[in-house]
Design an enzyme around this catalytic site. Structure first.
Site, mmCIF file in Angstrom:
data_model
loop_
_atom_site.group_PDB
_atom_site.id
_atom_site.type_symbol
_atom_site.label_atom_id
_atom_site.label_comp_id
_atom_site.label_asym_id
_atom_site.label_seq_id
_atom_site.Cartn_x
_atom_site.Cartn_y
_atom_site.Cartn_z
ATOM 1 C CE LYS A 127 -4.036 1.763 2.574
ATOM 2 N NZ LYS A 127 -4.948 1.501 3.705
ATOM 3 C CB SER A 160 -8.301 3.256 2.196
ATOM 4 O OG SER A 160 -7.446 2.677 3.158
ATOM 5 C CB SER A 175 -8.480 0.737 5.270
ATOM 6 O OG SER A 175 -9.216 1.898 4.993
HETATM 7 N N1 GLN Z 1 -13.558 3.865 5.567
HETATM 8 C C1 GLN Z 1 -12.772 4.280 6.690
HETATM 9 C C2 GLN Z 1 -12.507 5.753 6.612
HETATM 10 O O1 GLN Z 1 -12.696 6.303 5.562
HETATM 11 C C3 GLN Z 1 -11.552 3.428 6.747
HETATM 12 C C4 GLN Z 1 -10.225 4.072 6.802
HETATM 13 C C5 GLN Z 1 -9.102 3.167 7.102
HETATM 14 O O2 GLN Z 1 -9.269 2.118 7.717
HETATM 15 N N2 GLN Z 1 -7.911 3.572 6.696
HETATM 16 O O3 GLN Z 1 -12.113 6.374 7.560
#
Ligand code: GLN
Length: 486
Positions: free
Chosen positions: A78, A153, A177
């Site tokens: 990532k 994400s 995410s």
């Molecule tokens: N969907 C969550 C957010 O937008 C997840 C983010 C994450 O885990 N990095 O905050």
């Protein structure tokens, strides 16, 4: 032999038996990447580096030296992890040319194991999002049907693992995410106990919730990766010196007598009926294997989204203050009047809509006069969520539930509906708020052929139990051997 869909363990065995070389693995990945390019997995590819790393491993094998489990196995990382000398953008225009001078601890450990880096993969900008659509290169597409997003994400991570572009990935999970995209794209993933894996060198989103973890094609592979990345790091004060267990030791112990709690609030209104059916039949499967199922209640669940979306923007707005075009980030384009104008322009031009929205919300809810009503209130509610989990784990060993109430969103479906995106996190973010580990495991497909994930949540440091529990189901079912067709 189809090299693309091997697990890490299978690929390792093949390397040892000289059935193929590490260079063959890289070339198979490169061919698959070319064939499935439309998935939009990569922000930066490192083809030459990958070949160079693979050849070193092949030379070791030829010389009869022993190799580690991850040695010579291609990965996608990532693009939030700093990789020395390899561009790291966080999917943001503000960092589009940032080449870190140092390595994150997690990827340094992989490097020391002799891993092969295929490239840096896509995510929502600074990991804020649910579909990877907030990336400056657009969304990663779902390998099972490219009309849908891969999820976010960590969208590039799961698209690549599921499509056979690389064997595993490291991602971050602050509110889901790792698990949400794994569920939508059909991979196995693990969000670890807060502090289990060092976050040093990984760009912070919300420091009190951020965790790092693996995504792969099998539970056993998750154990292999955990063995390498887990542990105390003097460079990250939030990693306590808790001994690292042998993550594969209990793999085959089964689930006889395991006490599984099914939180009724996790099967609430608005849930896709097919997700409900698939997850419930997975839990039935556990019962057949000897586990004891009880319904439990976690009434704080309904406050999770509100708690999270006060705490996260607050911490994010603080963490992103350094992206000002001076300390980090690109300089503004056009004329600049003074310092304030410089900040306005570098940040205004560099950040995308969702990041701007969160900085504004975070600044507001933590500002004088509002902090008591929002930020401090959210902290108190967070304590109640933690206590609720502590209490429930006196009665059951693990919890089982869906990862997400619905399957993957179509590309563009909720791009302008932040609330719909936030609500999709309702079942993943409680584990982050409490700092406890949680696995996402494929448990079938809907009638439209979209993957669905089962979530297994455990108390702090229970990763070995989650791995043992996940493995039993994975072996009983055949989901692991299903791959998308191209
Ligand atoms: N969907 C969550 C957010 O937008 C997840 C983010 C994450 O885990 N990095 O905050």
């Amino acid at each position: 032999m189809d090299l693309n869909f091997l697990t890490i363990v299978e690929a390792h065995k093949g390397l040892l038996a000289k059935q193929f070389s590490a260079e063959d693995l890289v070339k198979a990945c490169q061919a698959q990447i070319a064939k499935t390019e439309k998935l939009n997995t990569f922000i930066t590819r490192t083809d030459d580096l990958a070949l160079e790393q693979a050849r070193k491993v092949d030379a070791k094998i030829a010389a009869g030296e022993t190799i580690g489990m991850l040695e010579g196995i291609p990965a996608g990382i990532k693009d939030l992890f700093n990789t020395r000398g390899v561009r790291t953008t966080c999917a943001s225009r503000i960092l589009e040319n940032f080449v870190p001078p140092y390595e994150s601890t997690a990827t340094r450990k992989l490097l020391e194991e002799g891993y092969v880096l295929m490239g840096k993969v896509n995510l929502d900008e600074f990991a804020c999002g649910t579909t990877s659509e907030f990336s400056f290169i657009g969304p990663s597409l779902n390998p099972w049907n490219p009309e849908y997003t891969a999820g976010g994400s960590s969208g590039g991570s799961v698209a690549g693992v599921s499509a056979g572009q690389f064997y595993y990935s490291l991602g971050t999970d602050t509110g889901g995410s790792i698990r949400l995209p794994a569920s939508w794209s059909g991979c196995v993933s693990l969000k670890v106990t807060y502090g289990r894996v060092s976050r040093f060198g990984v760009t912070a989103m919300a420091s009190s919730l951020d965790t790092i973890g693996p995504m792969a094609r099998s539970v056993e592979d998750i154990a292999v990766i955990m063995q390498v990345i887990a542990g105390h790091d003097p460079l990250d004060a939030t990693t306590p010196d808790v001994p690292v267990p042998d993550y594969s030791a209990d793999l085959k112990k089964g689930v006889q007598g395991l006490r599984i709690g099914v939180p009724k609030e996790y099967f609430g209104e608005g849930m896709d009926p097919e997700v409900n059916t698939l997850v419930r039949s997975a839990i039935k499967e556990y019962e057949k294997m000897g586990a004891v199922i009880t319904e439990v209640s976690l009434p704080m669940t309904k406050y999770g989204v509100a708690i999270y979306y006060v705490l996260v923007p607050t911490e994010l707005s603080t963490n992103l203050a350094r992206m000002d075009g001076l300390r980090f980030g690109r300089q503004p384009e056009g004329e600049v009047k003074d310092l304030i104008d410089y900040y306005f322009k570098s940040r205004g031009q560099g950040f995308g809509t969702e990041i701007k929205r969160r900085i504004m919300v975070g600044t507001f809810v933590s500002s004088a006069g509002y902090a008591d009503a929002y930020y401090k209130q959210a902290l108190k509610a967070r304590t109640l969520v933690c206590q609720e989990f502590e209490n429930v784990f006196k009665e059951v060993d693990v919890l089982m539930a869906p990862v997400v109430p619905m399957t993957a969103f179509k590309v563009g479906e909720n791009l302008n509906n932040p609330l719909a995106l936030y609500m999709a996190d309702i079942l993943t973010l409680p584990a982050n708020v409490a700092g406890i580990p949680s696995m996402s495991l494929p448990c079938g497909f809907t009638s439209k052929g979209m993957p669905v994930g089962l979530q297994i949540i455990g108390p702090h440091w229970s990763e070995p139990l989650l791995i043992q529990t996940g493995y039993a189901y994975e072996q009983a079912m055949g989901w692991k051997d299903m791959h998308p067709k191209f």
